[in-house]
Scaffold this motif. Structure first.
Motif, short mmCIF file in Angstrom:
data_model
loop_
_atom_site.label_atom_id
_atom_site.label_comp_id
_atom_site.label_asym_id
_atom_site.label_seq_id
_atom_site.Cartn_x
_atom_site.Cartn_y
_atom_site.Cartn_z
N ALA A 272 0.83 -1.07 -0.18
CA ALA A 272 0.00 -0.22 0.06
C ALA A 272 0.77 1.20 -0.05
CB ALA A 272 -0.86 -0.10 1.08
N THR A 273 0.50 2.38 -0.63
CA THR A 273 0.96 3.67 -0.61
C THR A 273 0.68 4.15 0.79
OG1 THR A 273 -0.85 4.56 -1.69
CG2 THR A 273 1.21 4.00 -3.06
N VAL A 274 1.45 5.21 1.32
CA VAL A 274 1.07 5.87 2.43
C VAL A 274 -0.03 6.85 2.52
CG1 VAL A 274 2.61 7.68 1.97
CG2 VAL A 274 2.20 7.12 4.43
N GLU A 275 -0.87 6.58 3.66
CA GLU A 275 -2.24 7.13 3.61
C GLU A 275 -2.21 8.10 4.56
OE1 GLU A 275 -5.79 4.92 2.76
OE2 GLU A 275 -4.47 2.98 2.94
N ALA A 276 -2.96 9.29 4.55
CA ALA A 276 -2.94 10.58 5.46
C ALA A 276 -2.87 10.11 7.06
CB ALA A 276 -4.29 11.17 5.04
N GLU B 28 0.00 -4.90 7.99
CA GLU B 28 -0.44 -4.06 6.61
C GLU B 28 -1.50 -4.79 6.24
OE1 GLU B 28 2.68 -1.45 4.50
OE2 GLU B 28 2.68 -3.31 3.68
N GLN C 102 -5.19 -4.04 6.44
CA GLN C 102 -5.49 -2.90 5.35
C GLN C 102 -6.28 -1.82 5.94
OE1 GLN C 102 -7.00 -5.76 2.57
NE2 GLN C 102 -6.33 -4.41 1.02
N PRO D 202 -5.24 1.89 7.65
CA PRO D 202 -4.37 3.00 7.80
C PRO D 202 -4.36 3.33 9.09
CG PRO D 202 -6.22 3.90 6.57
CD PRO D 202 -6.50 2.28 6.59
N TRP D 203 -5.43 3.60 10.00
CA TRP D 203 -5.25 3.90 11.27
C TRP D 203 -4.44 2.97 12.17
CZ3 TRP D 203 -6.86 8.83 12.48
CH2 TRP D 203 -7.75 9.42 11.26
#
Lengths: 72, 536
Positions: free
Chosen positions: B2-6, B337, B340, B342-343
């Motif tokens: 995954a790409t980095v998320e906010a 990871e 899935q 991001p938090w």
């Protein structure tokens, strides 16, 4: 010769005794194959509850002894 | 991947801001050298307990132990259980007596108990070696979390992580280190628990987790008594017992935990702080046990996996992509990871940074006290060290962090592995003198010197002899007993993880030399062996 207090040995014997009993039960009765059981005896009891109880008796009894001596 | 998320970026930035703010404000309470070295002995039980947890448990816990569970299977859970059980054991073995004594530096006890100021050099040198290795490991650990989770380039990760630790250690010394370490302990424990609970929920509770792991890896729950143990290194009961004891006594003797006993308000607080440490660390380790056990399954069924996926191959692809560390270093991150979320990844990144930074800061505090106070002021009689202890301690802290940073730029694999060696060398070289010095009147100065001087190089030789590949004269793994080929004609004959034999050998050597040499002066024995241990 100085010697750690009795409560120290109680904690140590309980912990090592529990571990040895678990290993014996695994080697003889295969308790590690009972669904979910290793989590309860190795993780919950062995890694959390029993060490925590040891840490409680290791401050509770020395503090009680200090109070009995009229200390802090 | 995954790409980095906010949320990952947001939580990581918030974490950095929080520890900078804690460090900045704690400097206002810094009034004296005692405040800098031991936080003015004003740290309470909860803060000290949590600080003990995060300082003692290094990135090797968060990255290494779940990886060990992944590789060695369920029997390795017992090694983790023993690390936690070693915490309460330290309460009455060393913590209470050492708090009663209330020294300032780790070397004080040795110099006073054995009535030999020169021991400040030998104890300091062994400690400094351990510190450099652990600080490097911690800086690499910080950068690895930033790289694998937040996708921050490695070189930026090591620089940012080091500068932030430097800021709060320089600002507030042990006060800042204690408060930040407590916050970091809370964060890393929460991070691991959230990830573990998410895994348990996904797999259908404890029973679902057990069955899913067994279905993915039928050997995982086996022990040495089963026909197919999970791995060679967990394949015999001697190996399992070896893993159990290898880190077990570390908490009672390692410098970065021992100095924390000095910072508490009193002996009662010291004892109670170990309760809080055991509580938080026990929860943390249960979570890591679950994550480690589920890693292979999570990786193989996650977005990177699929039909016929192989976790090791996937982890090797992580390693190839990031180019840092070994493939096992990515098992924890890859498993989380796979959720899935991001938090959860964001909290994991902050928790990973927390565990690494607290260990680096803890070691820096140990060595800046030794170098400034023991060596500069007391041994070399430096006027600058005497008149400017805080300034010099700050300079020393910066130097050690910069040394760690430079090594971390391109860390040789062997250097990172050597932190495992350093851990055991400190227990075997300095541990007997610490524990027996308190509990055995016959412990002598000569035994202290002999054990420290012999066990350090002997253990290095034995560790290298076991660890190096066969073509370089080694046996191929640090868990092989280094004399296996000589004694048994089989390099894998006896599994003694991290050379666990070194600890009993260190104690035996200490006892034998003590019995053959002259005891120290009666006054020292009375003070350290009778008064300190009475009514602990």
């Amino acid at each position: 010769m100085p010697w750690p207090p009795k409560v120290f040995w109680v904690g140590v014997v309980v912990y090592y005794g529990f571990t040895a009993l678990c290993w014996i039960a695994e080697a003889t009765a295969g308790i590690n194959h009972i669904v979910g059981l290793p989590f309860w005896y190795a993780a919950f009891l062995g890694s959390f509850v029993i060490p925590l109880v040891m840490s409680v008796i290791y401050f509770y009894f020395p503090e009680k002894a200090e109070e009995a001596r009229g200390g802090a | 991947m995954a790409t980095v998320e906010a949320p990952v970026v947001g939580i990581t930035v918030l974490y950095f801001l929080a520890i900078i703010v804690i460090g900045y404000y704690s400097r206002q309470r810094l009034k004296s050298a005692t405040d800098y070295y031991v936080a003015g002995r004003q740290v309470g039980a909860v803060v000290n307990g949590l600080a003990l947890e995060s300082t003692y448990l290094s990135p090797a816990s968060m990255l290494g132990l779940p990886a060990y569970v992944f590789i060695l299977g369920y029997p390795f859970w017992w090694a983790m259980a023993a690390i936690i059980a070693g915490m309460p054991i330290a309460t009455l073995l060393t913590a209470s007596a050492l708090r009663k004594y209330a020294p300032t530096s780790f070397a004080d006890y040795y110099a006073d108990r054995y009535n030999d100021e020169r021991l400040r050099w030998v104890v300091g040198i062994v400690t400094v070696i351990g510190a450099v290795l652990y600080i490097t490991l911690s800086i690499v650990g910080m950068a690895l979390f930033l790289l694998a989770v937040a996708k921050v380039p490695y070189i930026i990760g090591i620089v940012v992580g080091t500068i932030i630790v430097m800021l709060y250690v320089v600002w507030g010394g042990m006060i800042a280190t204690s408060w930040n370490a407590a916050f970091q302990a809370f964060l890393m424990t929460v991070a691991a628990v959230i990830a573990a609970v998410a895994i348990l929920v996904k797999l259908g509770g404890v029973n679902g987790f057990y069955e899913a792991v067994a279905a993915n890896n039928p050997k995982f729950w086996n022990t040495p008594s089963d026909p197919e143990p999970p791995h060679l290194l967990s394949g015999t009961w001697i190996a399992v017992i070896g893993w159990f004891f290898v880190w077990h006594y570390g908490f009672a003797t390692m410098p970065y935990t021992v100095v924390r006993f000095f910072t508490t308000m009193d002996i009662k607080t010291a004892r109670r702080s170990i309760f809080w440490c055991t509580l938080a660390a026990g929860i943390f380790y249960m979570a890591l046990q679950i994550i480690g056990a589920a890693s292979k399954l999570m990786i193989e069924t996650g977005p990177m996996g699929g039909e016929g996926a192989n976790a090791v191959a996937i982890l090797k692809s992580y390693m190839a992509q990031y180019g840092v560390g070994g493939w096992t270093d990515y098992s924890m991150v890859a498993a989380v990871e796979a959720l899935q979320n991001p938090w959860i990844l964001g909290v994991l990144c902050a928790g990973g940074l927390a565990i690494a930074m607290s260990t680096a800061a803890g070691w820096v505090m140990v060595v800046n006290t030794i170098v400034t106070r023991d060596w500069g002021d007391m041994m070399l009689k430096s006027r600058y060290a005497k008149e400017n202890p805080i300034a010099l301690a700050r300079i020393i802290s910066v130097i050690f962090l910069l040394v760690g940073l430079v090594i971390a730029i391109n860390p040789p694999g062997l250097v990172l592995d050597l932190s495992g060696w350093a851990f055991v060398v400190i227990i075997s070289a300095l541990g007997p003198g610490l524990i027996l010095g308190l509990w055995w009147k016959r412990a002598t100065r000569a035994a202290m010197w002999t054990t420290a001087v012999i066990m350090t190089p002997l253990h290095l030789f034995a560790w290298l002899r076991a660890k190096l590949p066969v073509e370089q004269g080694g046996l191929g793994h640090h868990a092989f007993f280094f004399l296996n080929d000589v004694l048994f004609g089989d390099k894998t004959a006896l599994i003694t993880p991290h050379q666990v034999w070194a600890i009993p050998v260190g104690f035996i050597l200490f006892i034998v030399v003590s019995l053959l040499t002259k005891p120290v002066e009666e006054e020292a024995v009375q003070k350290y062996c009778v008064e300190l241990t009475k009514e602990v």
